[in-house]
Structure formats: C-alpha cells, structure tokens
Design an enzyme around this catalytic site. Structure first.
Site, PDB file in Angstrom:
ATOM      1  N   PHE A   1       0.858  -1.184   0.000  1.00  0.00           N
ATOM      2  CA  PHE A   1       0.000   0.000   0.000  1.00  0.00           C
ATOM      3  C   PHE A   1       0.889   1.227   0.000  1.00  0.00           C
ATOM      4  CE2 PHE A   1      -4.465   1.206   1.419  1.00  0.00           C
ATOM      5  CZ  PHE A   1      -5.086   0.307   0.585  1.00  0.00           C
TER       6      PHE A   1
ATOM      7  N   GLN B   1      -7.917  14.933   4.441  1.00  0.00           N
ATOM      8  CA  GLN B   1      -7.391  14.215   3.286  1.00  0.00           C
ATOM      9  C   GLN B   1      -8.401  14.243   2.132  1.00  0.00           C
ATOM     10  OE1 GLN B   1      -6.485   9.772   3.547  1.00  0.00           O
ATOM     11  NE2 GLN B   1      -4.484  10.655   3.089  1.00  0.00           N
TER      12      GLN B   1
ATOM     13  N   HIS C   1      -9.199  12.659  -1.528  1.00  0.00           N
ATOM     14  CA  HIS C   1      -8.833  11.531  -2.374  1.00  0.00           C
ATOM     15  C   HIS C   1      -8.998  11.943  -3.830  1.00  0.00           C
ATOM     16  CE1 HIS C   1      -8.520   7.501  -3.919  1.00  0.00           C
ATOM     17  NE2 HIS C   1      -8.261   7.042  -2.716  1.00  0.00           N
TER      18      HIS C   1
ATOM     19  N   LEU D   1     -16.091   6.428  -3.834  1.00  0.00           N
ATOM     20  CA  LEU D   1     -14.652   6.283  -4.026  1.00  0.00           C
ATOM     21  C   LEU D   1     -14.311   5.263  -5.123  1.00  0.00           C
ATOM     22  CD1 LEU D   1     -11.889   7.082  -2.657  1.00  0.00           C
ATOM     23  CD2 LEU D   1     -12.039   4.881  -1.518  1.00  0.00           C
TER      24      LEU D   1
ATOM     25  N   GLU E   1      -7.645   3.499  -5.291  1.00  0.00           N
ATOM     26  CA  GLU E   1      -6.317   3.785  -5.820  1.00  0.00           C
ATOM     27  C   GLU E   1      -5.823   2.626  -6.681  1.00  0.00           C
ATOM     28  OE1 GLU E   1      -4.395   6.578  -3.161  1.00  0.00           O
ATOM     29  OE2 GLU E   1      -2.886   5.029  -2.919  1.00  0.00           O
TER      30      GLU E   1
ATOM     31  N   ARG F   1      -1.410  11.006  -2.994  1.00  0.00           N
ATOM     32  CA  ARG F   1      -2.787  11.483  -3.126  1.00  0.00           C
ATOM     33  C   ARG F   1      -2.908  12.999  -3.256  1.00  0.00           C
ATOM     34  NH1 ARG F   1      -6.136   7.666   1.187  1.00  0.00           N
ATOM     35  NH2 ARG F   1      -5.919   5.776  -0.034  1.00  0.00           N
TER      36      ARG F   1
ATOM     37  N   HIS G   1     -12.149  12.996   2.082  1.00  0.00           N
ATOM     38  CA  HIS G   1     -12.101  11.562   2.345  1.00  0.00           C
ATOM     39  C   HIS G   1     -11.935  11.212   3.817  1.00  0.00           C
ATOM     40  CE1 HIS G   1     -11.461   7.369   1.521  1.00  0.00           C
ATOM     41  NE2 HIS G   1     -10.222   7.385   1.958  1.00  0.00           N
TER      42      HIS G   1
ATOM     43  N   ARG H   1      -2.655  10.860   6.583  1.00  0.00           N
ATOM     44  CA  ARG H   1      -2.851   9.469   6.979  1.00  0.00           C
ATOM     45  C   ARG H   1      -2.429   8.535   5.859  1.00  0.00           C
ATOM     46  NH1 ARG H   1      -6.892   5.428   6.092  1.00  0.00           N
ATOM     47  NH2 ARG H   1      -8.206   6.873   4.919  1.00  0.00           N
TER      48      ARG H   1
HETATM   49  C1  LIG Z   1     -14.772   5.090   1.175  1.00  0.00           C
HETATM   50  C2  LIG Z   1     -13.796   4.925   2.302  1.00  0.00           C
HETATM   51  C3  LIG Z   1     -12.824   3.941   2.238  1.00  0.00           C
HETATM   52  C4  LIG Z   1     -11.927   3.761   3.298  1.00  0.00           C
HETATM   53  N1  LIG Z   1     -10.988   2.764   3.215  1.00  0.00           N
HETATM   54  C5  LIG Z   1     -10.140   2.564   4.259  1.00  0.00           C
HETATM   55  C6  LIG Z   1      -9.180   1.507   4.238  1.00  0.00           C
HETATM   56  O1  LIG Z   1      -9.106   0.734   3.285  1.00  0.00           O
HETATM   57  N2  LIG Z   1      -8.362   1.336   5.296  1.00  0.00           N
HETATM   58  C7  LIG Z   1      -8.415   2.153   6.383  1.00  0.00           C
HETATM   59  O2  LIG Z   1      -7.651   1.946   7.301  1.00  0.00           O
HETATM   60  N3  LIG Z   1      -9.315   3.168   6.422  1.00  0.00           N
HETATM   61  C8  LIG Z   1     -10.177   3.396   5.401  1.00  0.00           C
HETATM   62  N4  LIG Z   1     -11.080   4.431   5.465  1.00  0.00           N
HETATM   63  C9  LIG Z   1     -11.215   5.208   6.711  1.00  0.00           C
HETATM   64  C10 LIG Z   1     -11.992   4.422   7.768  1.00  0.00           C
HETATM   65  O3  LIG Z   1     -12.867   3.519   7.139  1.00  0.00           O
HETATM   66  C11 LIG Z   1     -12.828   5.318   8.689  1.00  0.00           C
HETATM   67  O4  LIG Z   1     -12.010   6.298   9.226  1.00  0.00           O
HETATM   68  C12 LIG Z   1     -13.406   4.524   9.843  1.00  0.00           C
HETATM   69  O5  LIG Z   1     -14.147   3.430   9.372  1.00  0.00           O
HETATM   70  C13 LIG Z   1     -14.264   5.338  10.789  1.00  0.00           C
HETATM   71  O6  LIG Z   1     -14.789   4.478  11.791  1.00  0.00           O
HETATM   72  P1  LIG Z   1     -15.491   5.013  13.103  1.00  0.00           P
HETATM   73  O7  LIG Z   1     -15.849   3.830  13.927  1.00  0.00           O
HETATM   74  O8  LIG Z   1     -14.660   6.072  13.713  1.00  0.00           O
HETATM   75  O9  LIG Z   1     -16.806   5.717  12.561  1.00  0.00           O
HETATM   76  P2  LIG Z   1     -18.067   5.179  11.726  1.00  0.00           P
HETATM   77  O10 LIG Z   1     -17.894   3.824  11.199  1.00  0.00           O
HETATM   78  O11 LIG Z   1     -18.426   6.273  10.769  1.00  0.00           O
HETATM   79  O12 LIG Z   1     -19.192   5.088  12.801  1.00  0.00           O
HETATM   80  C14 LIG Z   1     -19.772   6.212  13.401  1.00  0.00           C
HETATM   81  C15 LIG Z   1     -20.885   5.740  14.294  1.00  0.00           C
HETATM   82  O13 LIG Z   1     -21.338   6.807  15.078  1.00  0.00           O
HETATM   83  C16 LIG Z   1     -22.738   6.869  15.061  1.00  0.00           C
HETATM   84  N5  LIG Z   1     -23.112   8.259  15.327  1.00  0.00           N
HETATM   85  C17 LIG Z   1     -22.642   9.381  14.741  1.00  0.00           C
HETATM   86  N6  LIG Z   1     -23.204  10.465  15.290  1.00  0.00           N
HETATM   87  C18 LIG Z   1     -24.043  10.029  16.257  1.00  0.00           C
HETATM   88  C19 LIG Z   1     -24.917  10.670  17.181  1.00  0.00           C
HETATM   89  N7  LIG Z   1     -25.078  11.998  17.222  1.00  0.00           N
HETATM   90  N8  LIG Z   1     -25.639   9.891  18.033  1.00  0.00           N
HETATM   91  C20 LIG Z   1     -25.526   8.535  17.983  1.00  0.00           C
HETATM   92  N9  LIG Z   1     -24.717   7.892  17.148  1.00  0.00           N
HETATM   93  C21 LIG Z   1     -23.988   8.634  16.288  1.00  0.00           C
HETATM   94  C22 LIG Z   1     -23.131   6.324  13.706  1.00  0.00           C
HETATM   95  O14 LIG Z   1     -24.421   5.800  13.755  1.00  0.00           O
HETATM   96  C23 LIG Z   1     -22.094   5.219  13.546  1.00  0.00           C
HETATM   97  O15 LIG Z   1     -22.545   4.048  14.178  1.00  0.00           O
HETATM   98  C24 LIG Z   1     -11.989   4.617   4.412  1.00  0.00           C
HETATM   99  C25 LIG Z   1     -12.963   5.602   4.477  1.00  0.00           C
HETATM  100  C26 LIG Z   1     -13.854   5.772   3.428  1.00  0.00           C
HETATM  101  C27 LIG Z   1     -14.853   6.868   3.526  1.00  0.00           C
END
Ligand SMILES: Cc1cc2nc3c(=O)[nH]c(=O)nc-3n(C[C@H](O)[C@H](O)[C@H](O)COP(=O)(O)OP(=O)(O)OC[C@H]3O[C@@H](n4cnc5c(N)ncnc54)[C@H](O)[C@@H]3O)c2cc1C
Ligand code: SF4
Ligand code: FES
Lengths: 612, 289
Positions: free
Chosen positions: A113, A233, A235, A245, A248, A281, A346, A381
């Site tokens: 990667f 970031q 993308h 998305l 890459e 990126r 992103h 990142r």
């Molecule tokens: C398209 C895409 C591809 C990616 N690919 C990669 C990758 O290959 N490798 C990598 O390492 N990272 C990747 N990332 C980054 C990574 O996926 C995210 O940073 C990460 O999944 C975020 O996880 P999280 O648990 O912090 O939040 P999330 O999974 O977004 O969860 C947030 C949670 O909070 C809850 N919530 C929000 N606000 C409230 C509220 N007010 N009250 C109650 N609940 C609430 C939502 O319901 C949800 O359950 C990618 C991101 C994207 C967008």
C-alpha cells in the site's frame, strides 16, 4: 432515564471495539447509535488494515513509515502504541471469524500500500471494512451487549466548571428517532464518543451522509479541544455525482488520467514527471484541480480516469468492483468509456484531542476512531492506518473507561502549562456566540455541587425544550439551505488549495451560517422518524466543526501533509512542529498549540524532507 | 405506535388513474418543471428533462398523512442520477418531511432498500435512467411502515439473531499472533454469503416469509450458511447450526421460488445456499418436515 457503567456513542468499528473491551473488563456497557450498527460507515472501507505480522516486518518499521507519512506531525507514543498493538488486534479479528483473504498455506494475505516499506496491509477482498464491521457486531450480539439503535445523541451531560480540566461527564441526552422520545443516559464510569468523521462539512465527500461530526461538536462544546482539524485528506478519484470512491487500485493497475484535451496531464503538464498517476494522493488531487481551474477539465468539473486499455480480462480479474461502482453510481461503463473523477473529501486526520487511553481532558469523556485525534496520522494518513486505529484505540478507550489500569499516559490533553497561545492571526470576523443561543450550551448548569442526576435531568429538560421550539416554530430558514451554503463555502475555499484570503471568506460565510441558524425551523411537525429535525441538529454540529477546520487552516501558515497554503509552500519545522488546538471558550473558539512528541520508545523520529 | 401494513392491495390501489390525479401540494410547489411521462433507457434522452417520481407517503401522527397516498415530484435529471438522488432532491428542495433511511450512497450500508416500480431494490444502486416513468417508490412490502419509506426492521433483525450469527470456535491456536488456517477454496466458498448488508430486500420479496412470520427467511439462513460452511468452526458447532436450520420454520419452508436471489443487491445465490443446507441436513440425517 437509562443507566449503565459505560456508554458508547456510535457503533462503527471504533464503538463496537470499545464496547466489547469494556464488556470484557466487566462493565455494564450500552451502545447508543443513530444508525443500526451494521449501517455504520466503517462498512465502506475497502483497502485493508496495516499490521506488522510477518518476518522481515516489525512494529518499528510500521511506526517509522507512519511518522514519515504524517509529515512529522504525529505523536510518537501514539504511533508506537498503534503499531505495537495492531498485529494482535488484527489476528484477534481473525479469531472472531473475519473472512480475510488467504495465502496458499491458509494464512491471512497482506498486500503493498502507498507509503509502506513492507506489504503489511491485511485485507478481505476489497471489502475489508464491511467484514470488520459485521464481525465486531456479531461479537456484540454474542455477548448480549445492549444496543440502542436509531437513537440520536444530542448532547453530552457535563458539569460546568470554568476550566474544562475540572469538568466531569455524567452521560448523554438521547433522542429516539422512531418515537421522538428524549431521555437521559447516565454513565457511571464513562462516555466514549465513536461518532466517525465530519465529511459532510464538504459538499463533495466519500463519506456517508451520517458523517456529520456530531461527536466532534459535542465534545468541543463540552470543553475538550479539537486538534489539527485543518488536516483533511482529499482523495483524487471520487465519482463527481456522488463522491463514491474509486480505489487507488485503478491507478495501481495502470489507469491513466486525461484532461479534456486528451492529454496525460500528470506528465504533460509536469505535475509528477517520475511517478505520474501514482504520485501521492495530495499531489494528484492538486494536479486535477489545476487542470480544471485552467479550463482543461471535462465539463469544467472533473478529469477522466481511463482503464479501457487494461483489457476486459484484467479489469474483471482485479477491478471488477470498480466497474460496478462506475455503472451503478455514474451510469458509465468502464470497459467502453473513461470514468469521470475528481478529488473528494475523504478523511479527517484531526479530531477530539485524546491521550493514548482515549481520554479527553474532561473526566469520564473518551473518544475513539475517526472522531478522535490521538494523534497517529498527523498531517497525512497512510492508507490502511485508520482501521487499526479503530480497533487498537477503541479497545483501549473501552478498557480504560471500564476501570482497567493502562498506566500513565505520555500525551497531555487540555489547556495546561505546556501550551503556547495563538497571538498572531487576525480573524476576519469576531468569533462569538452568534447562532448559539438557540441551542444552549452543552455543559449543564449546576457546577461541582450538583448531583449527576440533577444535571442529567436539567439537560434532558433543555433538550426537550429545544426540540419543541424547533418543531413549533412556524417558519424561518431550513437546514438544507444552510447546510448547502456551508458545504459550498468549505469546498470553494478550504479544499485542496487554500489561500489566506479564501479561508477568511469561508470564515465569514460560516459566521453567516451561524447567524441564519438562529432562525432555523423544522417543517415536519411529526415526532415519528423526523429526519428533518435530526438533520437540523446535525447542521449545527457541521457549522461548529467547519469553523474549527477553517480556523486551523488559517493559522497554520505552512505547507504540511494535506494542508497546502499558497502563501507558504514549504514545511516550516522551526515554527510548526506543533498541534493546533481549538477549544470552545464560553462561545468563542480559542486557539493554542502543543508541541509534537517525536521521541519514541527507543528513538527520536527526526523530521526529513518527504520527496514525491 | 400505530402502523400501516403495506400490503400488495394498498400498493395496487393508486394505479387507478383517478387517484393519480390527486397531485400533492408538494408537487404543485415547483413550477416550470416540464412534466414529461416518458419511458427511457437512454440517459442522454433524459438530459435537461425532469424525472417524474411517485413516492408513497404515510405518517401515523400527521392528520393529512394518516391516509396513505402517493406524492408526485418532478426532479431535474442529471446523468448518473439514482433513485436515492431523486428522493433526496425531492426532500431537500420540495418537502423536507419526506422520510427515508439512507447513509453510504454506495450499496454497503443496506439502509435504502425500497420497492421501486414493483421490485425490491437499493435506491442508491438503481439508475433512474433504467426505469420506466413515472417511477413508483414505495416502502418494502410485508414490513410495517413506520413513516413514508421507512419500515420497521425489528422482525428482520430478530430473525438474523435467531441463527446465532457469530463465530463459535473456542479452540484457537496458541499464541496471540497465530491465526487459524483457512484454505483459499473455503474462503471462496463462503465469500458470497459474507457480502450480505442486511438490507432486507430478500425477506420482503419472499412469499413464504410473507405468509409465515416465523420462517427464518433467506437472509438469516444465508447468515447461518456463512458460518456452517466456514471450515474454521468444528463439526459439533456445524451440527448445532444445522439443527437450528432444519427446524419447522427453517430451510424446509423454502419453495425455491428464487425471488430472494433475484432481488439481492449483492448477488448472493440465496436459493442455492438454502438448497445446499437442505442437502447437508439430509446427509447428517437430521429429521425434516
Ligand atoms: C470510502 C472509504 C474507504 C476507506 N478505506 C479505508 C481503508 O481501506 N483502510 C483504512 O484503514 N481506512 C479506510 N477508510 C477510513 C476508515 O474507514 C474510517 O475512518 C473509519 O471506518 C471510521 O470508523 P469510526 O468507527 O470512527 O466511525 P463510523 O464507522 O463512521 O461510525 C460512526 C458511528 O457513530 C454513530 N453516530 C454518529 N453520530 C451520532 C450521534 N449523534 N448519536 C448517535 N450515534 C452517532 C453512527 O451511527 C455510527 O454508528 C476509508 C474511508 C472511506 C470513507
Ligand atoms: S441477502 Fe441480499 S437481499 Fe438479503 S439482506 Fe442480505 S444483501 Fe439484502
Ligand atoms: S445508502 Fe447505503 S446501501 Fe444505499
């Protein structure tokens, strides 16, 4: 009122891991999430999880890559915690049944990667996030952990001592989306925010519509500073209509970028004469926008990503998913046409300031996942480093909140002796309380002397009144209008390219949005599944978060990682090896700085020039 | 909470031309839309036009919406526009009370399964240009409607939970960094089954599930398949799983009508998976109904 030892807000990767850890540490834990857990945005991640698992690799190499990738704005103790723990945590997912891709000998596969000196990205097809999310939710079901799904958390319940370092968090105020009921959730031991990214502050993003920075805004208003918010970031290859998305991997396999004149601009206009489409990126994103700005974009908006020459067989073999995405979301057949792409917001490198245990400066308030800034990503990142962050720091926050002793943290939080105040930058508009009185402040009145129950009750009462007033108000401005204006301003002025003048314009518009928000109303009178109401509350959060992004971008007058400033196109280590912190000081954002920690366990990470 | 059952009858009713004439105030709000009822499969034909969508409306609490109805919206077409884009536009520009679930916009969160022109589909994955106009957008049939396009998913989740949807191998390799071995072939075998996003489209399309509330349904059976076929779990657990599946309201209820397989947005061969589990149960000599 509901009562639990630990309350986890959000049920994406970070929240689920935190809940499982707190449960294992013996706490009665509940998750409160505005979406059902399997709907969380973690499911969208494609690429994989970085973990030093194999011979020839080790956590120190991973730490080195991460520090370098961060452009030396990550804190070494956080980075080392990440890289030391991600192998065990990744294998733990395998033990829970995660369907990782496999080698011939049955071991989990790893792939190369960007920015990694070893192929350490562990993956499950191109759907790593989907599997990670589901596997952890399965474990939550197995353990019988209570989930309040489709409950929107509106506010934190916090005492209101003048110094946030003295405050204490007692719980949250939740709103049942299905019935409209507003209730208090009391947390005996801690509240963990795991609410994900703030991508919706921009009008073109790869993030879900639910990524509205709610946790950021709630923590900020409760007194926990937001850290390094200017580092966003972008993308380079997202679909123009939706922001979906395009991995890459397309460029990795040999996909080519063309402008409207059919020129392979990465080379022909000299953006990256060596690496072309495979430059990092930020470089590619800047090149694409320059083409559009100079009139060589397609439809004045995007560029073309062409993979036709790779041939159907190769595309079907390695990029099948991309064909579906282009077809489903853009109506374009990647086998016979080039795909339209443009840069999209992103990921947010910054977030709620926490230490290695996930703790903020407010007692009992934690944050983990994309909403938090530990900080492991600094200015940039590396792909594959967000998912391990969720599981490593989600787990630590869960354990610590449940009372496990994780030792003394090295990273400091909150305003203290080790910080430096911002004194130089003149702000284009006086920050103040504009637009805020309508919603009240999160820190409930009552101070030290108040009982937790009393504070909780008052917060619930205030939230009910607030919702009533939004619904009862007969006319005014609708949130969609304000949100669109805010998103537009951020995309126009705080995007890939940033100038001091532009950012100042953005700040003015953000301030206007605040003003207009004072007159916001909810058209839908119903208490049942009122998304109009929910989005109205979210819009307020987006305003707060957008303001911190723009403020951070304005004061950081250097070029580091993803943050490009026209006035100053060099990295300025002498003045800027420090984190930007913005805290909510009685309705006014106040800015201060804390030095980066470059000293690791065995070595100091000396800043070096990053070459592209 | 009072709810309304979106039975096929009530969905048929508005086909009556008389009722279609009752355009909603929301639709009247927009002017100069140039209403065109056309059938098109070519996006370029739609360029510069508006798309006519008819959206199911119902709210138990709001007097005007207690009687289910369809509202008409005319949304400016853009290349690549999906059904979800169209309803979002209608909500943001014409009627902010229009309610539906959605989040990722990229077919992974599973929240926007609707009944579009008589078929269960993900709103975000369905191109407007591929549909006949007017496009009818309704909540998933056979589920209680909470409001507008939002249905109650509790029953779906309950069925998913019934099959013990979690890995149950306790006998793990020694050492924190030792993974269990799984062959490429075995991963390939379970791969499709692991793609389920819990959208509920399959369950909604299934006649058997509609008639038998206790039937586990295609999604839950597929979830069980995902574990039962994973070689990392041992035989004892597999047998336990098969016992759950062969019960009265389990796999034997399936009449291989393929409707679930047809609507699954993740192309999971659901019917095939159910058949395979039936064969496994027979092999294991488990009784069947
Ligand atoms: C398209 C895409 C591809 C990616 N690919 C990669 C990758 O290959 N490798 C990598 O390492 N990272 C990747 N990332 C980054 C990574 O996926 C995210 O940073 C990460 O999944 C975020 O996880 P999280 O648990 O912090 O939040 P999330 O999974 O977004 O969860 C947030 C949670 O909070 C809850 N919530 C929000 N606000 C409230 C509220 N007010 N009250 C109650 N609940 C609430 C939502 O319901 C949800 O359950 C990618 C991101 C994207 C967008
Ligand atoms: S099996 Fe397919 S249709 Fe059924 S819930 Fe899963 S993804 Fe949806
Ligand atoms: S919005 Fe997530 S599946 Fe359609």
């Amino acid at each position: 009122m509901y009562e639990h030892d630990v309350i986890v807000v959000g049920a994406g990767g970070a929240g689920l891991r935190a809940a499982i850890a707190a449960h294992e540490a013996g706490a009665d834990v509940a998750m409160v999430s505005k979406l059902h857990p399997v709907r969380s945005h973690t499911g969208a991640a494609e690429g994989g999880i970085n973990a030093a698992l194999r011979e020839g690799d080790d956590w120190e190499l991973h730490a080195y890559d991460t520090m370098k990738g961060s452009d030396y704005l990550a804190d070494a103790p956080a980075v080392e915690t990440l890289t030391q723990n991600s192998p065990e945590e990744t294998i733990n997912l395998e033990h829970w049944g995660m369907p990782f891709s496999r080698e011939d000998d049955g071991r989990v596969s790893q792939r190369p990667f960007g920015g990694l000196s070893f192929p350490r990205t562990t993956y499950a097809g191109a759907e790593t996030g989907h599997h990670l999310l589901h596997v952890m939710y399965e474990q939550v079901v197995k353990r019988g952990i209570q989930v309040y799904d489709e409950w929107y958390v509106m506010d934190l319940v916090t005492t209101d001592e003048p110094d946030p370092n003295d405050r204490e968090c007692h719980g949250v105020v939740g709103y049942d989306v299905q019935s409209g009921k507003i209730e208090g959730f009391k947390a005996h031991d801690g509240v963990i925010l795991a609410t994900g990214g703030p991508g919706q502050a921009f009008d073109h993003t790869t993030n879900a519509v639910s990524c509205t920075g709610d946790g950021h805004a709630m923590a900020y208003r409760a007194g926990a500073p937001l850290e390094d918010m200017e580092f966003i970031q972008f993308h380079p290859t997202s679909l123009p209509s939706t922001g979906v998305l395009i991995s890459e991997g397309v460029r990795g396999e040999g996909g080519i970028l063309y402008n409207n004149e059919g020129e392979r601009f990465m080379f022909e206009h000299g953006y990256a004469n060596n690496d072309g489409e495979l430059a990092s990126r930020d470089v590619v994103a800047r090149a694409e926008l320059t083409e559009v700005n100079e009139g060589r974009g397609v439809n004045d908006e995007y560029v073309h990503l062409d993979m036709r020459h790779l041939g159907e067989e190769r595309i079907m073999d390695r990029l099948e998913n991309i064909l579906h995405l282009a077809e489903d979301f853009e109506g374009v057949d990647g086998l016979i046409e080039p795909m339209p792409v443009k840069p999209g917001q992103h990921y947010a490198m910054g977030g709620i300031e926490v230490d290695e245990h996930g703790q903020t400066c407010v007692d009992g308030l934690y944050a983990a996942g994309e909403c938090a800034c530990v900080s492991v990503h600094g200015g940039n990142r590396l792909g594959g480093n967000a998912l391990p962050e969720l599981i490593v720091f989600g787990k630590r926050a869960g354990r610590h909140a449940a009372g496990d002793d994780l030792g003394e943290p090295e990273i400091k939080t909150g305003y203290g002796d080790d910080v430096e105040d911002e004194t130089d930058t003149e702000l284009p508009v006086a920050p103040g309380k504009a637009g805020l009185d309508t919603t009240g402040s999160v820190a409930a009145d009552g101070g030290v002397t108040a009982e937790a129950d009393g504070i909780l009750e008052r917060s619930v009462e205030a939230a009910r009144e607030h919702v009533d007033s939004l619904i009862e108000k007969e006319d005014g401005v609708q949130h969609a209008e304000i949100r669109a204006k805010l998103q537009r301003a951020m995309t126009d002025y705080v995007n890939v390219f940033r100038t001091g003048d532009g950012i100042r314009k953005a700040l003015k518009i953000i301030r206007e949005c605040r003003q207009e928000y004072q007159n916001v109303y909810v058209d839908d009178p119903s208490r049942t599944f009122n998304t109009d109401l929910q989005q109205t509350i979210e819009t307020r959060n987006l305003i707060d978060v957008a303001e911190t992004i723009a403020l951070g971008a304005l004061v950081r007058n250097e070029f580091r990682g993803a943050h490009w400033r026209q006035e100053n196109q060099t990295r300025d280590d002498e003045n800027w090896l420090k984190h930007t912190l913005i805290s909510w000081d009685d309705g006014e954002p106040s800015i201060f700085y804390r030095p980066v920690i470059l000293d690791g366990e065995n070595k100091t990470y000396e800043p070096k020039e990053r070459s592209y | 909470m009072s709810t309304q059952q979106a039975e096929p009858e009530s969905q048929e009713a508005p086909k009556d031309p008389e009722m279609q004439g009752a355009e909603s105030p929301a639709a009247e709000k927009q002017k100069g839309g140039g209403m065109v009822d056309q059938t098109s499969t070519d996006a370029s034909e739609l360029e510069g036009e508006t798309v006519h969508i008819k959206v199911f409306r119902y709210d138990p609490e709001v007097e005007a919406k207690q009687e289910p109805r369809f509202d008409d919206f005319h949304v400016p077409f853009e290349k690549g526009m999906t059904v979800l884009d169209a309803v979002m536009y209608a909500r943001d520009e014409y009627d902010s009370s229009l309610t539906f679930r959605h989040s990722c916009r990229q077919a992974v969160c599973g929240s926007d399964a609707f009944f579009v022109n008589g078929k269960q589909r993900l709103g975000c994955k369905t191109q407007i240009a591929d549909l006949e106009q007017p496009v009818r957008i309704e909540p998933l049939p056979h589920q209680e409607v909470v409001k507008d396009l939002v249905v109650d998913m509790d029953h779906f989740y309950d069925q998913m939970h019934t099959v013990e949807p979690y890995f149950q191998q306790e006998d793990l390799p020694d050492g924190e960094l030792e993974e269990q071995r799984q062959s490429r072939e075995n991963r390939e075998k379970v791969k499709m089954s692991t793609r389920c996003i819990w959208c509920g489209a399959c369950m909604s399309s299934c006649n058997i599930a509609a008639g038998d509330n206790e039937y586990l349904g295609p999604a839950a059976i597929n979830k069980a398949y995902r574990f039962a076929m994973d070689e990392r779990e041992d035989e004892e657990i597999k047998e336990h799983r098969l016992r759950i599946l062969e019960q009265e309201h389990g796999v034997w209820r399936c009449q291989t009508q393929f409707s679930c397989t047809e609507v699954c947005p993740k192309d999971i061969p659901l019917t095939e998976h159910i058949q395979e589990l039936k064969r496994e149960a027979v092999k294991k000599n488990l009784k069947f109904w």
